[in-house]
Design an enzyme around this catalytic site. Structure first.
Site, PDB file in Angstrom:
ATOM      1  N   THR A   1      -1.196   7.490  -1.065  1.00 56.18           N
ATOM      2  CA  THR A   1      -2.470   7.362  -1.786  1.00 56.18           C
ATOM      3  C   THR A   1      -3.363   6.262  -1.211  1.00 56.18           C
ATOM      4  O   THR A   1      -4.541   6.188  -1.556  1.00 56.18           O
ATOM      5  CB  THR A   1      -2.218   7.008  -3.268  1.00 56.18           C
ATOM      6  OG1 THR A   1      -1.590   5.725  -3.308  1.00 56.18           O
ATOM      7  CG2 THR A   1      -1.327   8.036  -3.938  1.00 56.18           C
TER       8      THR A   1
ATOM      9  N   ASP B   1      -4.027 -12.934   9.816  1.00 58.87           N
ATOM     10  CA  ASP B   1      -2.978 -12.541   8.868  1.00 58.87           C
ATOM     11  C   ASP B   1      -2.104 -13.758   8.546  1.00 58.87           C
ATOM     12  O   ASP B   1      -1.359 -14.241   9.397  1.00 58.87           O
ATOM     13  CB  ASP B   1      -2.131 -11.419   9.468  1.00 58.87           C
ATOM     14  CG  ASP B   1      -1.154 -10.856   8.442  1.00 58.87           C
ATOM     15  OD1 ASP B   1      -0.306 -11.624   7.934  1.00 58.87           O
ATOM     16  OD2 ASP B   1      -1.241  -9.652   8.128  1.00 58.87           O
TER      17      ASP B   1
ATOM     18  N   ARG C   1       0.841  -1.190   0.000  1.00 54.98           N
ATOM     19  CA  ARG C   1       0.000   0.000   0.000  1.00 54.98           C
ATOM     20  C   ARG C   1       0.884   1.252   0.000  1.00 54.98           C
ATOM     21  O   ARG C   1       1.800   1.377   0.809  1.00 54.98           O
ATOM     22  CB  ARG C   1      -0.877  -0.016   1.254  1.00 54.98           C
ATOM     23  CG  ARG C   1      -1.981   0.999   1.240  1.00 54.98           C
ATOM     24  CD  ARG C   1      -2.664   0.991   2.583  1.00 54.98           C
ATOM     25  NE  ARG C   1      -3.370  -0.270   2.823  1.00 54.98           N
ATOM     26  CZ  ARG C   1      -4.661  -0.449   2.564  1.00 54.98           C
ATOM     27  NH1 ARG C   1      -5.382   0.529   2.062  1.00 54.98           N
ATOM     28  NH2 ARG C   1      -5.229  -1.605   2.809  1.00 54.98           N
TER      29      ARG C   1
ATOM     30  N   ASP D   1       1.809 -13.334   8.993  1.00 57.60           N
ATOM     31  CA  ASP D   1       2.211 -13.315  10.404  1.00 57.60           C
ATOM     32  C   ASP D   1       2.186 -14.716  10.989  1.00 57.60           C
ATOM     33  O   ASP D   1       3.104 -15.118  11.697  1.00 57.60           O
ATOM     34  CB  ASP D   1       1.252 -12.432  11.224  1.00 57.60           C
ATOM     35  CG  ASP D   1       1.545 -10.955  11.039  1.00 57.60           C
ATOM     36  OD1 ASP D   1       2.547 -10.628  10.360  1.00 57.60           O
ATOM     37  OD2 ASP D   1       0.762 -10.135  11.560  1.00 57.60           O
TER      38      ASP D   1
HETATM   39  N1  URA Z   1      -4.484 -11.056   4.144  1.00 61.57           N
HETATM   40  C1  URA Z   1      -4.454 -11.898   5.204  1.00 61.57           C
HETATM   41  O1  URA Z   1      -3.414 -12.436   5.582  1.00 61.57           O
HETATM   42  N2  URA Z   1      -5.611 -12.160   5.829  1.00 61.57           N
HETATM   43  C2  URA Z   1      -6.795 -11.615   5.457  1.00 61.57           C
HETATM   44  O2  URA Z   1      -7.809 -11.896   6.078  1.00 61.57           O
HETATM   45  C3  URA Z   1      -6.798 -10.726   4.365  1.00 61.57           C
HETATM   46  C4  URA Z   1      -5.627 -10.464   3.721  1.00 61.57           C
END
Ligand code: URA
Length: 242
Positions: A140, A234, A136, A237
């Protein structure tokens, strides 16, 4: 909410009666010939149950994610072209079979997509793998291409694009634009993904009507932070750090 309701149904092989099958939430359906959702078998649902559980530790998360990734790669390979090919067996008899036709490569969307590279290498000996980094833009808030390293002859290859979580579709759309700008036709791109949102998938297949998606599961939707729900949190992670 206008997001579809995730269906709950009996899961199990056809030879069992409905009464003998446990109930589980299965993938939302997508009406498109270009989207393949893995069969919602007891094995797949059990693997997904482990990686969705917030109490699953990193070692198990990696192991069971890898099993699903392997299923995705195996199914993805079925979409590649083959030609008829007859061989002679050691007992002197012919066997009318098939051989793969066409060169392939993997392209992972960093960082989480890199987690899918090993599964591809396990199925395709010495496969070339490229990388794309999209993040990202702070100013913007839109996805921006930060880095790419792709095989120089990528325009002649089939591309297996790798990203485990397909949320808004922003990075995947940008990644496909990069591939097309290098001469890869849309119909030679196969997007492999563990969990998708209906929003992401629908945007993707309308933007790229010839591209194919292979996913293990289409979830209910996105939350206000664009996480997939119910999702698994995530992926990067959980695979790399937690
Ligand atoms: N990326 C991720 O790791 N988990 C999500 O829920 C959305 C994007």
């Amino acid at each position: 909410s206008d997001s579809p309701v995730a269906p709950t149904r009996c899961v199990g092989p056809d030879y069992r009666s409905e009464r003998q099958k446990p109930m589980a939430t299965v993938s939302t359906r997508i009406e498109s010939d270009n989207v393949t959702i893995l069969p919602q078998t007891p094995q797949l649902i059990a693997l997904l149950t482990i990686i969705r559980d917030k109490n699953t530790d990193r070692g198990d998360f990696i192991f069971y994610s890898n099993r699903i990734i392997r299923l995705l790669v195996e199914e993805g390979l079925n979409h590649l072209p083959t030609v008829e090919h007859t061989v002679t067996t050691p007992v002197g008899r012919p066997y009318a079979g098939l051989i793969f036709q066409g060169k392939i490569c993997g392209v992972s969307i960093m960082r989480a997509g890199e987690a899918m590279e090993q599964g591809l290498r396990d199925c395709c000996r010495s496969v070339r793998i490229g990388k794309i980094l999209i993040q990202r833009d702070e100013e913007t808030a839109l996805p921006k291409l930060f880095y790419d390293k792709l095989p120089e002859d990528i325009a002649e290859r089939w591309v297996l694009l790798l990203d485990p979580m397909f949320a808004t579709g922003g990075s995947a759309i940008m990644a496909v634009d990069v591939l097309k700008s290098r001469g890869v036709p849309e119909e030679r791109i196969l997007f492999l993904n563990l969990i998708a949102s209906p929003e992401g998938i629908n945007k993707f297949i309308t933007t790229f009507p010839k591209l194919r998606v292979v996913t293990a599961f289409v979830d209910k939707g996105l939350d206000d932070k664009n996480y997939i729900v119910p999702g698994l949190g995530d992926f990067g992670d959980r695979f790399y750090t937690m």
